[in-house]
Scaffold this motif. Structure first.
Motif, PDB file in Angstrom:
ATOM      1  N   HIS A 147     -51.074 -25.355  20.358  1.00  0.00           N
ATOM      2  CA  HIS A 147     -51.898 -24.717  19.338  1.00  0.00           C
ATOM      3  C   HIS A 147     -51.463 -25.229  17.967  1.00  0.00           C
ATOM      4  N   ILE A 148     -52.436 -25.541  17.107  1.00  0.00           N
ATOM      5  CA  ILE A 148     -52.144 -25.947  15.725  1.00  0.00           C
ATOM      6  C   ILE A 148     -53.076 -25.184  14.799  1.00  0.00           C
ATOM      7  N   THR A 149     -52.523 -24.547  13.786  1.00  0.00           N
ATOM      8  CA  THR A 149     -53.340 -23.864  12.786  1.00  0.00           C
ATOM      9  C   THR A 149     -53.125 -24.521  11.424  1.00  0.00           C
ATOM     10  N   TYR A 150     -54.050 -24.193  10.504  1.00  0.00           N
ATOM     11  CA  TYR A 150     -53.991 -24.799   9.177  1.00  0.00           C
ATOM     12  C   TYR A 150     -54.549 -23.841   8.142  1.00  0.00           C
ATOM     13  N   ALA A 151     -53.850 -23.731   7.007  1.00  0.00           N
ATOM     14  CA  ALA A 151     -54.299 -22.933   5.873  1.00  0.00           C
ATOM     15  C   ALA A 151     -54.696 -23.891   4.754  1.00  0.00           C
ATOM     16  N   PRO A 152     -55.987 -24.083   4.517  1.00  0.00           N
ATOM     17  CA  PRO A 152     -56.428 -25.070   3.514  1.00  0.00           C
ATOM     18  C   PRO A 152     -55.902 -24.796   2.108  1.00  0.00           C
ATOM     19  N   SER A 153     -55.848 -23.534   1.696  1.00  0.00           N
ATOM     20  CA  SER A 153     -55.467 -23.236   0.316  1.00  0.00           C
ATOM     21  C   SER A 153     -54.001 -23.531   0.030  1.00  0.00           C
ATOM     22  N   THR A 154     -53.154 -23.455   1.055  1.00  0.00           N
ATOM     23  CA  THR A 154     -51.732 -23.729   0.866  1.00  0.00           C
ATOM     24  C   THR A 154     -51.311 -25.076   1.457  1.00  0.00           C
ATOM     25  N   LYS A 155     -52.270 -25.738   2.109  1.00  0.00           N
ATOM     26  CA  LYS A 155     -52.018 -27.047   2.732  1.00  0.00           C
ATOM     27  C   LYS A 155     -50.836 -26.963   3.708  1.00  0.00           C
ATOM     28  N   SER A 208     -51.707 -14.855  15.215  1.00  0.00           N
ATOM     29  CA  SER A 208     -52.283 -13.589  14.762  1.00  0.00           C
ATOM     30  C   SER A 208     -52.983 -13.750  13.425  1.00  0.00           C
ATOM     31  N   MET A 209     -52.719 -14.842  12.728  1.00  0.00           N
ATOM     32  CA  MET A 209     -53.351 -15.098  11.432  1.00  0.00           C
ATOM     33  C   MET A 209     -54.832 -15.414  11.581  1.00  0.00           C
ATOM     34  N   LEU A 210     -55.276 -15.684  12.822  1.00  0.00           N
ATOM     35  CA  LEU A 210     -56.681 -16.002  13.038  1.00  0.00           C
ATOM     36  C   LEU A 210     -57.548 -14.758  13.106  1.00  0.00           C
ATOM     37  N   GLY A 211     -56.924 -13.604  13.252  1.00  0.00           N
ATOM     38  CA  GLY A 211     -57.643 -12.337  13.182  1.00  0.00           C
ATOM     39  C   GLY A 211     -58.736 -12.197  14.216  1.00  0.00           C
ATOM     40  N   ASP A 212     -59.858 -11.606  13.789  1.00  0.00           N
ATOM     41  CA  ASP A 212     -60.926 -11.243  14.714  1.00  0.00           C
ATOM     42  C   ASP A 212     -61.706 -12.428  15.255  1.00  0.00           C
ATOM     43  N   CYS A 213     -61.435 -13.646  14.731  1.00  0.00           N
ATOM     44  CA  CYS A 213     -62.212 -14.789  15.202  1.00  0.00           C
ATOM     45  C   CYS A 213     -61.906 -15.108  16.661  1.00  0.00           C
ATOM     46  N   VAL A 214     -60.867 -14.506  17.230  1.00  0.00           N
ATOM     47  CA  VAL A 214     -60.603 -14.672  18.652  1.00  0.00           C
ATOM     48  C   VAL A 214     -60.926 -13.402  19.420  1.00  0.00           C
ATOM     49  N   GLY A 215     -61.614 -12.473  18.760  1.00  0.00           N
ATOM     50  CA  GLY A 215     -62.023 -11.254  19.433  1.00  0.00           C
ATOM     51  C   GLY A 215     -60.852 -10.399  19.863  1.00  0.00           C
ATOM     52  N   TYR A 216     -59.818 -10.354  19.051  1.00  0.00           N
ATOM     53  CA  TYR A 216     -58.596  -9.645  19.446  1.00  0.00           C
ATOM     54  C   TYR A 216     -58.372  -8.440  18.551  1.00  0.00           C
ATOM     55  N   ASN A 217     -58.140  -7.298  19.133  1.00  0.00           N
ATOM     56  CA  ASN A 217     -57.922  -6.060  18.401  1.00  0.00           C
ATOM     57  C   ASN A 217     -56.479  -5.620  18.600  1.00  0.00           C
ATOM     58  N   LEU A 218     -55.713  -5.533  17.516  1.00  0.00           N
ATOM     59  CA  LEU A 218     -54.298  -5.180  17.633  1.00  0.00           C
ATOM     60  C   LEU A 218     -54.092  -3.765  18.149  1.00  0.00           C
ATOM     61  N   GLN A 219     -55.123  -2.936  18.094  1.00  0.00           N
ATOM     62  CA  GLN A 219     -54.994  -1.564  18.565  1.00  0.00           C
ATOM     63  C   GLN A 219     -55.227  -1.456  20.073  1.00  0.00           C
ATOM     64  N   GLN A 220     -55.680  -2.537  20.710  1.00  0.00           N
ATOM     65  CA  GLN A 220     -55.965  -2.524  22.134  1.00  0.00           C
ATOM     66  C   GLN A 220     -55.143  -3.614  22.827  1.00  0.00           C
ATOM     67  N   PRO A 221     -53.931  -3.274  23.250  1.00  0.00           N
ATOM     68  CA  PRO A 221     -53.035  -4.277  23.836  1.00  0.00           C
ATOM     69  C   PRO A 221     -53.662  -5.015  25.018  1.00  0.00           C
ATOM     70  N   GLY A 235     -47.300  -4.534   9.085  1.00  0.00           N
ATOM     71  CA  GLY A 235     -48.296  -5.007  10.029  1.00  0.00           C
ATOM     72  C   GLY A 235     -49.713  -4.683   9.605  1.00  0.00           C
ATOM     73  N   GLU A 236     -49.841  -4.005   8.473  1.00  0.00           N
ATOM     74  CA  GLU A 236     -51.162  -3.638   7.969  1.00  0.00           C
ATOM     75  C   GLU A 236     -51.562  -4.470   6.752  1.00  0.00           C
ATOM     76  N   GLU A 237     -50.750  -5.459   6.411  1.00  0.00           N
ATOM     77  CA  GLU A 237     -51.045  -6.306   5.256  1.00  0.00           C
ATOM     78  C   GLU A 237     -52.315  -7.128   5.499  1.00  0.00           C
ATOM     79  N   GLN A 238     -53.056  -7.367   4.429  1.00  0.00           N
ATOM     80  CA  GLN A 238     -54.267  -8.167   4.506  1.00  0.00           C
ATOM     81  C   GLN A 238     -53.928  -9.642   4.255  1.00  0.00           C
ATOM     82  N   LEU A 239     -54.521 -10.513   5.062  1.00  0.00           N
ATOM     83  CA  LEU A 239     -54.305 -11.938   4.888  1.00  0.00           C
ATOM     84  C   LEU A 239     -54.923 -12.393   3.571  1.00  0.00           C
ATOM     85  N   LYS A 240     -54.168 -13.130   2.780  1.00  0.00           N
ATOM     86  CA  LYS A 240     -54.613 -13.517   1.449  1.00  0.00           C
ATOM     87  C   LYS A 240     -55.286 -14.887   1.407  1.00  0.00           C
ATOM     88  N   TYR A 241     -55.277 -15.591   2.530  1.00  0.00           N
ATOM     89  CA  TYR A 241     -55.894 -16.914   2.549  1.00  0.00           C
ATOM     90  C   TYR A 241     -56.424 -17.212   3.950  1.00  0.00           C
TER      91      TYR A 241
END
Length: 259
Positions: free
Chosen positions: A7-15, A40-53, A235-241
């Motif tokens: 798996h490889i991820t990328y944050a464009p704003s921080t390069k 976990s930085m990909l959030g809901d784009c993988v259809g994953y809910n942290l409240q439902q293990p 664990g409730e922080e909002q992703l800033k980028y």
């Protein structure tokens, strides 16, 4: 040459890119990869809910060395993080980090449990995950003694590497008492080292609960008795980028199944 990078991820704003490695030399009861193998930085784009293990399915697709370099060449890079289960288990970690640093002039960060120290000449910063200072707790949680890990932590500090120490707060297990032991231990090395306390998220077949924001604040205050620099997350922080997946692309839900 085949790697254990899946798996490889990328944050464009921080390069900044992150390489995720499969395989580990510890057997942590609360390993987050039991719950999710993708960032976990990909959030809901993988259809994953942290409240439902859920129980994550291990990856089956791995990149070759050349594929990793080709994917990274598609983006602007200033920082590369080596993480996942345990990046140091890749036998050619030193060569890969050196080639990435040379080709992209990147600053390299290794997130590690510290059980094995690879060739770190091209690693500029280390996030050291210290599970517990009490050997009995460490053995119970990981399956191995922490004696070797603690010695490697001291060795890294003596080397002058940029070092951050992290631990996971688990109420009723690795709790306030053990968190204070960890902070006190770190202060014996250097009171100015940054200590980050992370919240436990339910993973695997454990009965431990996720800590509340109040519990995380208590843990922070206790650690600050011994250290000058303490940071905690709830664990409730909002992703800033924005963070996107470079591989697989797109990340698909069939990698996950209900637990």
């Amino acid at each position: 040459m085949l790697t254990n990078i899946y798996h490889i991820t990328y944050a464009p704003s921080t390069k900044a890119a992150s390489l995720f490695f499969w395989g580990c030399n510890l057997n942590c009861k609360g390993c987050y990869c039991q719950r999710r193998v993708f960032s976990s930085m990909l959030g809901d784009c993988v259809g994953y809910n942290l409240q439902q293990p859920k129980m994550a399915i291990p990856p089956t697709q791995f990149l070759t060395y050349d594929q990793v370099m080709e994917i990274l060449s598609r983006v602007e890079l200033e920082e590369v993080t080596f993480e996942g289960q345990e990046a140091s288990t890749f036998p050619f970690y030193g060569h890969l980090s050196e080639e990435i640093s040379k080709r992209f002039a990147s600053r390299n960060l290794l997130l590690t449990n510290g059980y094995e120290l690879p060739d770190l000449r091209s690693t500029h910063k280390i996030g050291f995950g210290l599970k517990a200072v009490s050997d009995e707790i460490h053995r119970d949680y990981t399956g191995v003694s922490n004696a070797r890990i603690i010695e490697n932590l001291r060795k890294l500090y003596r080397s002058g590497k940029d070092l951050v120490i992290e631990s996971v707060f688990i109420p009723g297990y690795i709790d306030l008492e053990e968190t204070e032991r960890i902070a006190e231990f770190i202060s014996g090395i250097d009171k100015n080292l940054l200590y980050i306390i992370l919240p436990y998220f339910q993973a695997g077949n454990n009965l431990w609960k996720r800590p509340t924001p109040d519990q995380m604040e208590q843990a922070t205050n206790i650690a600050k008795r011994h250290l000058n620099r303490v940071l905690a997350f709830t664990g409730e922080e909002q992703l800033k980028y924005e963070v996107v997946s470079l591989f697989p692309d797109p990340v698909i839900n069939e990698y996950l199944e209900d637990g």
